[in-house]
Design an enzyme around this catalytic site. Structure first.
Site: not given
Ligand code: COS
Length: 377
Positions: A121-123, A125, A127, A336, A361
Site C-alpha cells: 500500500f503506497a500512500l 510521499e 513531502g 537491565h 500508520e
Molecule cells: N472514516 C471516514 N471518513 C473519513 C475518515 C475516516 N476515518 N477520515 C477522514 N474522513 C473524511 C472526512 O470526514 C472528510 O470528509 P468530508 O470532506 O465529507 O468532510 C474527508 O475524509 C477529508 O478528511 P479531513 O478533512 O479530516 O482530511 P485532512 O486532509 O484534514 O486529513 C488526517 C486528515 C490528518 C486525519 C489524515 O491526513 C491522516 O490520517 N493523516 C495521516 C496519514 C497516515 O496515517 N499515514 C501513515 C502512512 S500510511 S501506512
C-alpha cells in the site's frame, strides 16, 4: 474483555507457532535484514494472511479480536514477522476485499493470502506524510489508460512487492475527493523501487521508495471508483491502527517478560534487584499500563467485529499502546542497566523495534487529531 475458550485456544496455538517457528529466527532476521521465504510460506499455509478477510473472499473471516491475538503473540517474539502479516490483513487486503472487482480479488487478493504474491500500500510521499492529502503523485487520463507520475516513500515491503496499491491525484480541484487508488504491477514500464532503507528497527521488513515514471495503467486497474482513494485510505487506516496497537501490546509484553526475568536474576547489594521497592514501583507501572492498553485494544477489536465505527477508538488504542510500548521498553532496558545497551540481550532489539510504532500508520500527534476531530464534529 474476557476471551472465549475458542479465542484462548487460538492464542495458545499462535503462541506455540511463534515459539517454535519464529522465535529461533528472530535475532537472525533482525541482524541480516533477510526474511526467510520458508517462514513466509508457513505463515501463509497456517492462514495468517486472511484473518480479517471475509470467507466469501477466501479469507478465514476470524475477525479483529483474533487478529489482535495473533499480532500480540507474534510481536512478543518477532516484530518483523508481524509486518508481513499486517499487509494482507489490513493495509493491502482490506482495500482489495472491500473495493476490488471479482477479477481484482482473483488476481491479487487470493494469491496474496496464499503467499504466492506480495503486494503493498503506497500512500506516503517525501513531502506528504501526516498531510496525506497533499500528495503530488498524479494520474492523468489518456483514453482507456492513466499515466502515473510520482514517488512514494517509506513503503513497507516495496523492495519485494509484486504489485502496489498506489494513491494518486486524478483531479486536484476536488481536494481529498480527487484522489484515486490504482493497482500497479511490477514489470509495468516506468515502475521501479528505490534502494532498501537502512533502519533502526523492524529490519526484517524491507522498506523503500516506489517510483512511477510515466507508468501507463489501464482503467481496469483502478481500485474502487475514481475519487474514492482518500476515503479508502482513511477507512483502511482505522482498521490498520487497531492491529498496530496489538503489535505494540506484544512488544510491551515481551519487554515486561524480559524485565521480570532479569530483575529476579540480577544481584546487587546482596540481593536480586527485584527485591528493591524502587524497581517494584517501575514494574507495577509498566504492568498497569500494559493492561490498560490490552483492555482498550480488545474492546475496540470487539466493537469492530460487531460492525461499529471505530475511528476514534482505533486512534486512541494506537496512540496509547504505541506511547506505552515505548515507555515500557525504555524502562525494561533501564532495568537491565549496561547489559540492556548490549546486543546480547533481547531488550536491545525490543527497544529499537518499539520506536517506529508512534510514527507509522499515523504519528501519535495525528492520532490525537483524529480523536479530537471525532469529539468535536
Ligand atoms: N472514516 C471516514 N471518513 C473519513 C475518515 C475516516 N476515518 N477520515 C477522514 N474522513 C473524511 C472526512 O470526514 C472528510 O470528509 P468530508 O470532506 O465529507 O468532510 C474527508 O475524509 C477529508 O478528511 P479531513 O478533512 O479530516 O482530511 P485532512 O486532509 O484534514 O486529513 C488526517 C486528515 C490528518 C486525519 C489524515 O491526513 C491522516 O490520517 N493523516 C495521516 C496519514 C497516515 O496515517 N499515514 C501513515 C502512512 S500510511 S501506512
Amino acid at each position: 474483555m474476557i476471551h472465549t475458550e475458542m479465542q484462548e485456544l487460538i492464542r495458545r496455538s499462535v503462541r506455540d507457532f511463534a515459539l517454535k517457528e519464529v522465535a529461533p529466527l528472530a535475532a537472525q532476521i533482525d541482524e541480516t535484514g533477510e526474511f526467510p521465504d520458508e517462514l513466509y510460506q508457513k505463515l501463509a499455509k497456517n492462514n495468517y494472511f486472511g484473518i480479517t478477510i471475509p470467507r466469501e473472499y477466501g479469507g478465514t473471516g476470524a475477525g479483529y479480536v483474533v487478529m489482535c491475538i495473533v499480532m500480540e503473540e507474534l510481536a512478543r517474539v518477532c516484530v518483523s514477522t508481524t509486518l508481513h502479516v499486517t499487509s494482507p490483513n489490513t493495509l493491502l487486503g482490506l482495500p482489495l476485499a472491500n473495493y476490488g472487482t471479482p477479477e481484482q480479488k482473483e488476481r491479487y487478493l487470493l494469491p496474496e493470502m496464499r503467499g504466492e504474491k506480495e503486494g503493498t500500500f503506497a500512500l506516503t510521499e517525501p513531502g506528504a506524510g501526516s498531510d496525506a492529502a497533499s500528495m503530488k503523485t498524479t494520474a492523468v487520463r489518456d483514453g482507456d489508460y492513466y499515466i502515473l507520475n510520482g514517488r512514494k516513500t517509506f513503503i513497507t515491503a516495496a523492495p519485494v512487492a509484486d504489485f502496489v496499491v498506489v494513491f494518486a491525484v486524478t483531479d486536484r480541484s476536488r481536494g481529498t475527493r480527487g484522489i484515486t487508488a490504482f493497482i500497479v504491477e511490477r514489470g509495468t514500464p516506468g515502475f521501479s523501487t528505490g534502494k532498501k532503507e537502512r533502519k533502526m528497527g523492524v529490519c526484517g521488513s524491507p522498506t523503500s521508495d516506489v517510483i512511477l515514471d510515466h507508468v501507463r495503467v489501464h482503467k481496469s486497474q483502478i481500485l474502487g471508483r475514481e475519487g474514492e482513494g482518500f476515503l479508502m485510505a482513511m477507512k483502511t487506516l482505522d482498521s490498520g491502527r487497531i492491529v498496530v496497537a496489538a503489535q505494540c501490546l506484544g512488544i510491551a509484553q515481551s519487554a515486561m517478560d524480559e524485565a521480570v526475568k532479569y530483575v529476579k536474576e540480577r544481584q546487587q547489594f546482596g540481593r536480586p534487584i527485584g527485591n528493591f521497592q524502587g524497581v517494584q514501583f517501575m514494574l507495577s507501572d509498566m504492568e498497569t499500563k500494559i493492561n490498560c492498553a490490552r483492555a482498550l485494544i480488545y474492546d475496540t477489536a470487539q466493537k469492530k467485529d460487531l460492525g461499529m465505527n471505530i475511528t476514534k477508538e482505533a486512534a486512541m488504542a494506537k496512540y496509547f499502546a504505541s506511547e506505552m510500548c515505548n515507555e515500557v521498553a525504555a524502562k525494561a532496558l533501564q532495568l537491565h542497566g549496561g547489559y540492556g545497551y548490549m546486543k546480547d540481550y533481547p531488550i536491545e532489539r525490543i527497544f529499537r523495534n518499539a520506536r517506529v510504532t508512534t510514527i507509522y500508520e499515523g504519528t501519535s500527534q495525528i492520532q490525537q487529531i483524529v480523536i479530537a476531530k471525532q469529539l468535536l464534529k
